[in-house]
Design a protein around this motif. Structure first.
Motif: not given
Length: 209
Positions: A160-180
């Motif tokens: 859901g955060f894969g779109e290039h338009a989403m490049d904020g800190d929120v995206k990075g923080a959530i993706k990092s945790r969910v991938v973990s």
């Protein structure tokens, strides 16, 4: 004289401690070795060993306890991440698409927590001494289905955060945790599958004429 008695008492205490902890240490060493060997079947073996080492004494050499511990680790991380993602919905300044992705992820992680919780309960109902092998496999099939569904929900959140338009800190923080979370869930599924496969192999061997 008092000094001698103190030394004697200290010696007795040390002997008692040694007698008490030797079996515990032996169980821990055996469990750690079993964990390392079993984790080779996972996609992230180093993470697998690291996340399960503290359960070594309880696991010892039990495939079921190993799978149960792996699921518990995954559930704990999923719960923590679910709370974190929920808090992210209150962050201001997000783009509409990013906010919607966060809301979707909240739902995904909520489902993940439910599915992992059910899988742990179902695995607890499994008995390797079940009179009928199909009873064992029915329970295990449920566990595998729910853990697979949890893994899918985690992947859906990240996608859901894969779109290039989403490049904020929120995206990075959530993706990092969910991938973990998805990594430990993947490992848990591999160990659940290993438990089921080893049971099938053992059942086939004992049923041979």
């Amino acid at each position: 004289m008092a000094k001698l008695e103190l030394h004697f008492l200290l010696l007795v205490v040390l002997v008692l401690i040694s007698v008490h902890y030797k079996p515990v240490m032996a169980d821990s060493i055996a469990g750690t070795s079993f964990i390392k060997s079993s984790c080779r079947a996972t996609s992230y073996p180093a993470l697998c060993v690291h996340s399960l080492s503290s359960y070594a004494t309880k696991i010892q050499q039990s495939d079921k306890q190993l799978a149960q511990a792996a699921l518990s680790v995954s559930l704990a991380r999923a719960r923590s991440t679910s709370v974190f993602v929920s808090k992210m919905t209150k962050v201001s300044g997000m783009k509409p698409r990013e906010r919607q992705a966060v809301k979707d992820c909240v739902e995904n992680m909520g489902d993940t927590v439910d599915q992992l919780g059910k899988s742990i309960q179902e695995l607890g109902r499994v008995s390797r001494r079940a009179k009928k092998s199909h009873d064992f496999m029915w329970h295990m099939s449920n566990v595998q289905t729910w853990v697979s569904a949890a893994l899918t929900d985690e992947s859906t959140c990240v996608d859901g955060f894969g779109e290039h338009a989403m490049d904020g800190d929120v995206k990075g923080a959530i993706k990092s945790r969910v991938v973990s979370v998805s990594k430990v869930t993947s490992n848990a599924l591999a160990l659940v599958n290993r438990f089921a496969a080893r049971h099938r192999a053992a059942t086939a061997t004992t049923s041979m004429p």
